[in-house]
Design a protein around this motif. Structure first.
Motif, PDB file in Angstrom:
ATOM      1  N   LEU A   1      10.021   0.198   2.663  1.00 50.30           N
ATOM      2  CA  LEU A   1       9.972  -0.313   1.479  1.00 50.30           C
ATOM      3  C   LEU A   1      11.368   0.095   0.848  1.00 50.30           C
ATOM      4  CD1 LEU A   1       8.271  -1.041  -0.998  1.00 50.30           C
ATOM      5  CD2 LEU A   1       6.554   1.114  -0.752  1.00 50.30           C
ATOM      6  N   LEU A   2      11.235   1.793   0.623  1.00 52.06           N
ATOM      7  CA  LEU A   2      12.709   1.456  -0.486  1.00 52.06           C
ATOM      8  C   LEU A   2      13.421   0.946   0.243  1.00 52.06           C
ATOM      9  CD1 LEU A   2      14.033   3.463  -2.485  1.00 52.06           C
ATOM     10  CD2 LEU A   2      14.456   5.508  -0.761  1.00 52.06           C
ATOM     11  N   ASN A   3      13.871   1.350   1.426  1.00 50.41           N
ATOM     12  CA  ASN A   3      15.442   0.103   2.303  1.00 50.41           C
ATOM     13  C   ASN A   3      15.110  -0.810   1.864  1.00 50.41           C
ATOM     14  OD1 ASN A   3      16.193   2.179   3.162  1.00 50.41           O
ATOM     15  ND2 ASN A   3      16.033   2.102   5.762  1.00 50.41           N
ATOM     16  N   SER A   4      13.829  -1.720   1.604  1.00 47.85           N
ATOM     17  CA  SER A   4      14.419  -2.677   1.270  1.00 47.85           C
ATOM     18  C   SER A   4      14.077  -3.123  -0.159  1.00 47.85           C
ATOM     19  CB  SER A   4      12.218  -3.641   1.789  1.00 47.85           C
ATOM     20  OG  SER A   4      12.397  -3.743   3.177  1.00 47.85           O
ATOM     21  N   VAL A   5      13.958  -2.507  -1.019  1.00 45.50           N
ATOM     22  CA  VAL A   5      14.286  -2.258  -2.286  1.00 45.50           C
ATOM     23  C   VAL A   5      15.719  -2.491  -2.468  1.00 45.50           C
ATOM     24  CG1 VAL A   5      13.749  -1.378  -4.273  1.00 45.50           C
ATOM     25  CG2 VAL A   5      12.313  -1.653  -3.273  1.00 45.50           C
ATOM     26  N   LYS A   6      16.158  -2.124  -2.197  1.00 46.67           N
ATOM     27  CA  LYS A   6      17.643  -1.678  -1.910  1.00 46.67           C
ATOM     28  C   LYS A   6      18.426  -2.910  -1.592  1.00 46.67           C
ATOM     29  CE  LYS A   6      18.309   3.460  -1.769  1.00 46.67           C
ATOM     30  NZ  LYS A   6      18.016   4.697  -1.157  1.00 46.67           N
ATOM     31  N   GLN A   7      17.892  -2.959  -0.412  1.00 49.08           N
ATOM     32  CA  GLN A   7      18.670  -4.232   0.358  1.00 49.08           C
ATOM     33  C   GLN A   7      18.454  -5.349  -0.278  1.00 49.08           C
ATOM     34  OE1 GLN A   7      17.482  -4.305   4.733  1.00 49.08           O
ATOM     35  NE2 GLN A   7      18.690  -6.859   4.657  1.00 49.08           N
ATOM     36  N   PHE A   8      17.113  -6.060  -0.458  1.00 46.53           N
ATOM     37  CA  PHE A   8      16.629  -6.726  -1.109  1.00 46.53           C
ATOM     38  C   PHE A   8      16.793  -7.712  -2.821  1.00 46.53           C
ATOM     39  CE2 PHE A   8      14.973  -6.714   3.354  1.00 46.53           C
ATOM     40  CZ  PHE A   8      15.876  -8.109   3.979  1.00 46.53           C
ATOM     41  N   LYS A   9      17.264  -6.224  -2.985  1.00 43.60           N
ATOM     42  CA  LYS A   9      17.259  -6.590  -4.707  1.00 43.60           C
ATOM     43  C   LYS A   9      15.437  -6.720  -5.535  1.00 43.60           C
ATOM     44  CE  LYS A   9      21.539  -5.629  -4.882  1.00 43.60           C
ATOM     45  NZ  LYS A   9      22.180  -4.897  -3.563  1.00 43.60           N
ATOM     46  N   ILE A  10      14.445  -6.435  -5.044  1.00 42.85           N
ATOM     47  CA  ILE A  10      13.470  -6.403  -4.669  1.00 42.85           C
ATOM     48  C   ILE A  10      13.095  -5.824  -6.855  1.00 42.85           C
ATOM     49  CG2 ILE A  10      10.844  -6.062  -4.633  1.00 42.85           C
ATOM     50  CD1 ILE A  10      11.069  -5.394  -1.254  1.00 42.85           C
TER      51      ILE A  10
ATOM     52  N   ASP B   1      -5.549   8.763   5.844  1.00 46.84           N
ATOM     53  CA  ASP B   1      -4.649   9.599   4.667  1.00 46.84           C
ATOM     54  C   ASP B   1      -3.467   9.033   4.256  1.00 46.84           C
ATOM     55  OD1 ASP B   1      -4.026  11.877   3.216  1.00 46.84           O
ATOM     56  OD2 ASP B   1      -3.798  13.739   5.703  1.00 46.84           O
ATOM     57  N   GLY B   2      -3.383   8.784   3.477  1.00 44.15           N
ATOM     58  CA  GLY B   2      -1.747   8.313   3.140  1.00 44.15           C
ATOM     59  C   GLY B   2      -1.575   9.399   1.533  1.00 44.15           C
ATOM     60  N   TYR B   3      -2.423   9.104   0.646  1.00 41.91           N
ATOM     61  CA  TYR B   3      -2.046   9.787  -0.510  1.00 41.91           C
ATOM     62  C   TYR B   3      -0.905  11.070  -0.593  1.00 41.91           C
ATOM     63  CZ  TYR B   3      -2.663  12.522  -5.170  1.00 41.91           C
ATOM     64  OH  TYR B   3      -1.728  13.157  -6.443  1.00 41.91           O
ATOM     65  N   THR B   4      -0.013  12.156  -0.039  1.00 43.25           N
ATOM     66  CA  THR B   4       1.264  11.671   0.021  1.00 43.25           C
ATOM     67  C   THR B   4       2.636  11.128   0.017  1.00 43.25           C
ATOM     68  OG1 THR B   4       0.522  13.905   0.553  1.00 43.25           O
ATOM     69  CG2 THR B   4       2.871  13.888   1.208  1.00 43.25           C
ATOM     70  N   ALA B   5       1.794  10.843   1.372  1.00 35.08           N
ATOM     71  CA  ALA B   5       3.164   9.123   1.802  1.00 35.08           C
ATOM     72  C   ALA B   5       2.841   8.075   0.014  1.00 35.08           C
ATOM     73  CB  ALA B   5       2.801   8.313   3.135  1.00 35.08           C
ATOM     74  N   VAL B   6       1.709   7.543  -0.113  1.00 36.25           N
ATOM     75  CA  VAL B   6       2.465   6.515  -1.331  1.00 36.25           C
ATOM     76  C   VAL B   6       2.997   7.382  -2.530  1.00 36.25           C
ATOM     77  CG1 VAL B   6       0.649   5.680  -2.767  1.00 36.25           C
ATOM     78  CG2 VAL B   6       0.202   5.653  -0.736  1.00 36.25           C
TER      79      VAL B   6
ATOM     80  N   ASN C   1       1.051  -0.999  -0.388  1.00 35.51           N
ATOM     81  CA  ASN C   1      -0.290  -0.113  -0.057  1.00 35.51           C
ATOM     82  C   ASN C   1       0.874   1.176  -0.463  1.00 35.51           C
ATOM     83  OD1 ASN C   1       0.912   0.408   2.642  1.00 35.51           O
ATOM     84  ND2 ASN C   1      -1.964  -0.859   3.795  1.00 35.51           N
ATOM     85  N   GLY C   2       1.924   0.794   0.433  1.00 41.05           N
ATOM     86  CA  GLY C   2       2.739   2.424  -0.233  1.00 41.05           C
ATOM     87  C   GLY C   2       3.120   3.196   1.315  1.00 41.05           C
TER      88      GLY C   2
END
Length: 184
Positions: free
Chosen positions: A86-95, A116-121, A79-80
């Protein structure tokens, strides 16, 4: 083929298109079960997708990503809302691939997703560029509009982000029958 694993029903969204978040008792697919599934010759050539709820709410999310990173071909649906994780996992685990739910702009996002997550997503999606094959996923539903879609489409076009489209439908999955009552 793709095999989708629902690794947890825990979720930090409150979506009208899914009622997983209303389940009082969280259940998590055990890491050993995931290991057994991945070791099966039946799924040897499959792309594995993981989703939930929100994968990052599984108590052993790092172990799951570690297993999948050794395998290589997998996609994460999120859900972002947890941008840094999320970003750290993409980098660490090469998603290799990430799909992030993005079902409306501003107030419509809040109406559909219940938080209220529009900005975070938006931040999550933009931060993933250059690190993974990222897609925004827009689900047409009774709680968003064509204008929402056009705004998300323009965001994706301008940001060079893939856009995937779903259409909400009434199936007896994740409490969606309760959702159908709310539409009527």
């Amino acid at each position: 083929p793709t095999l989708m694993l629902y690794v947890t029903n825990a979720c930090n969204s409150r979506c009208k298109i899914c009622y997983l978040w209303k389940i009082k008792k969280h259940t998590h697919l055990p890491l050993e079960s995931i290991r057994a599934i991945l070791g099966s010759p039946l799924v040897a050539k499959s792309v594995i997708g993981i989703e939930g709820g929100e994968v990052f709410l599984h108590p052993d999310w790092e172990g799951i990503l570690e297993l999948l990173s050794k395998r290589g071909r997998f996609i994460l649906l999120s859900n972002g809302l947890m941008t840094e994780r999320l970003l750290n996992s993409v980098k660490q685990f090469k998603i290799p691939k990430v799909s992030v739910s993005f079902d409306g702009a501003g107030e419509s996002y809040l109406k559909v997703r219940g938080v209220d997550g529009y900005t975070a997503v938006k931040e999550s999606i933009l931060s993933l560029r250059g690190y993974t094959d990222v897609s925004a996923v827009f689900t047409f539903s009774p709680w968003n509009s064509v204008n929402d879609f056009l705004e998300i489409q323009e965001f994706c076009r301008h940001s060079a982000i893939n856009l995937k489209i779903n259409i909400f439908h009434n199936v007896p999955l994740f409490g969606v029958n309760e959702t159908q009552k709310a539409i009527s």
